[in-house]
Design an enzyme around this catalytic site. Sequence first.
Site, PDB file in Angstrom:
ATOM      1  N   SER A  61       3.933   2.198   8.514  1.00  0.00           N
ATOM      2  CA  SER A  61       3.697   1.265   7.417  1.00  0.00           C
ATOM      3  C   SER A  61       4.996   1.035   6.666  1.00  0.00           C
ATOM      4  O   SER A  61       5.654   1.982   6.244  1.00  0.00           O
ATOM      5  CB  SER A  61       2.640   1.827   6.464  1.00  0.00           C
ATOM      6  OG  SER A  61       1.371   1.824   7.060  1.00  0.00           O
ATOM      7  N   ASP A  80       1.169  -7.763   2.300  1.00  0.00           N
ATOM      8  CA  ASP A  80       1.265  -6.320   2.024  1.00  0.00           C
ATOM      9  C   ASP A  80       2.724  -5.895   1.873  1.00  0.00           C
ATOM     10  O   ASP A  80       3.313  -5.302   2.776  1.00  0.00           O
ATOM     11  CB  ASP A  80       0.581  -5.551   3.155  1.00  0.00           C
ATOM     12  CG  ASP A  80       0.342  -4.086   2.816  1.00  0.00           C
ATOM     13  OD1 ASP A  80       0.868  -3.619   1.782  1.00  0.00           O
ATOM     14  OD2 ASP A  80      -0.369  -3.412   3.580  1.00  0.00           O
ATOM     15  N   HIS A 134       0.820  -1.214   0.000  1.00  0.00           N
ATOM     16  CA  HIS A 134       0.000   0.000   0.000  1.00  0.00           C
ATOM     17  C   HIS A 134       0.853   1.264   0.000  1.00  0.00           C
ATOM     18  O   HIS A 134       0.396   2.322  -0.424  1.00  0.00           O
ATOM     19  CB  HIS A 134      -1.014  -0.006   1.151  1.00  0.00           C
ATOM     20  CG  HIS A 134      -0.470   0.273   2.516  1.00  0.00           C
ATOM     21  ND1 HIS A 134      -0.208  -0.720   3.437  1.00  0.00           N
ATOM     22  CD2 HIS A 134      -0.176   1.434   3.146  1.00  0.00           C
ATOM     23  CE1 HIS A 134       0.216  -0.180   4.562  1.00  0.00           C
ATOM     24  NE2 HIS A 134       0.253   1.132   4.407  1.00  0.00           N
TER      25      HIS A 134
END
Length: 695
Positions: free
Chosen positions: A627, A219, A83
């Site tokens: 992240s 991810d 992402h």
Amino acid sequence: MKYLKILLFFITLNTFAQQGGMWIPSLLEGMNEDEMASLGSKLTAKDIYDVNNSSLKDAIGHFNGGCTSEVISPKGLILTNHHCGFSQIQSHSSLENDYLKNGFWAMSHEEELPNNGLFIEFIVSIHDVSKDVLADINTDMTEKEKQSVIDKTSNSILKTWTKETWQDAKIKAFYKGNQYFLFVTERFEDIRLVGAPPTSIGKFGSDTDNWVFPRHTGDFSLFRIYADANNRPAKYSKNNKPYAPKHFLPISLDGVEEGDFTMVFGFPGRTNEYLPAVAIEHITKDYNPTNIAIREAALKVINEKMKVDDDIRIKYASKQARIANAWKKWIGENLGIEKSNAVEKRRAFEATFTKALKEKGLEEKYGGILPEFNRLYRDFAPVNIKRRNFIEVFLTTNELMQMTFRSYQVVQAINNNPSVFERAKESLIGRFKGIHKNYNVDVDRAVFNSVMPLYTNHVDASIYDKTAFTNLDSALKLLEGSPEEVLKNINNDAAYKYAKPLIDEFYNVIDKEFQQKNEPITALQTKYMTALMEALPNARYFPDANSTLRVTYGQVRGYSPRDAVYYNHVSYLDGVIEKYIPGDYEFDVPKKLRDLYAAKDYGQYADTNGKVPVCFLGTNHTTGGNSGSPAIDAHGNLVGLNFDRVWEGTMSDMNYDPEICRNIMVDLRYVLFIIDKYAGAKHLIDEMKLVHPKK
């Protein structure tokens, strides 16, 4: 300097297994080092941060200013989240080369794809400059005067700071402006896409699984840093070579077990751990719900359109993910605050603080802080909500309104200073082209009809039939001619006429009132931080996240989100297959992955139980910006890739609770399994250093 006297933050306490906190890596010696050891770490403070020798911090890069990444090979190979690299993957995708749907894997350096504007920044060194920055501050100054002096002094320090010509420096505030650190940095701008799994792996579970556990999302994405002939930062050039890093992270094939030490090293974006109870109550009961409603209305439209049209799916994939992420996060944040009784607990803490003020004779100095917070927030709440609602409608969810807003800014700039015309026009042309690259007028009109009634009673969708903004060619024609002609063209556009009064109100009323009422709250928060550490010196204080490099440590742990429910610390590939729904946009599974599962063709990436681990949980205190952060084991090896938090734990931005706050990480063995067995990109595995620290 009496008012902003620097307090001794790192007070002596009995060492215990601290859970929570985002610590400055240059200040880990002593208590933090001891705490990490009590949790199982074998690392020293110098292993993590060392200016003179290679250390872990040299492998941690700020990815495009919003995520974290890490170097995992001696050839500058970079790992981050899917992402985080999503917009780059999307920008290279088309109906002919659908890298979102099918994934992308460069089988040689020549096949790696450059990304204009993408950068990765490393921290070279960190320096406490508080004494110099605050030297000329006194109690008689207003907040604006203090900030003006701080800015002027900081700029002077930066101008004279010794660094290499290719390096940069910046100063950031900590502890609500009570402390300042200078960061020397190196920014690399030739970053190329190397590999990405299809969204059916990299975004498996999509919105349904977002922010929850058990999670089964791979991810991750891979990039590579390129540098000039001297291994220094450089703009894109075919002559650049793969970067040779000061340090790269070895990858453990031994995985994790419950209770294992984990350290997440990255660039957390923003937290507010020292807010008063009245602020938390305002955010969760008033502020969040209105913004949730706006995003929910937009998502309902976008999701339906994406399901039935591949072109729209590709164009809106990044926008949808961006809108959905915060929408679901805010919902979970509200749930966590309520579940943990955070507001009442904060009020109880404030009672302890008030009692301490009386006991230490500080009531006259600080006793008015909490009542003043209550008064200020009562006055501030309505304009704070209105301002954010405007941003949600005009800058987040609806693109026609965004185009009118950007046009308004250019009109004002030209009116104020005609000499900026060419520069302002070029900026607006760039904005229009960027929006129209991934724009569908029917989707946008439907979003307008859904979100605008949540902001104003005056909704006129007929502007879509009359405006030039919804077509790139006609939008660019508005900008042809002299400054006078351009201003006339924009002002005569139907959409601009509709939006202008609302934008006028935002700038001339709403935002002005917001700034006016927010300023004393910001000043009071600084004073409150000072008061807390003076009245309760034995409490534990870490600086709020501010997009600077931080260490957070904890352990691998499962958790119980509600009565009679317990989540184990790890999820497996079995769960991916259990969730499989053929053709579903969230839970489809590629045939090759199903075949690998059926054949149990796992290579060296299975756990001791013969299963492939996908994700695991930890007690690390993370937030947005973490992240892509590496999860590092007790020996300094990479074991996981941080990408999410559990739903109830999203409240950790305001209230970290070790009982329910968990971060979610992709197990690196799943990453390697996908790269090797699914993608057949074994040449990338061969670049890495795979280790067995437990054997």
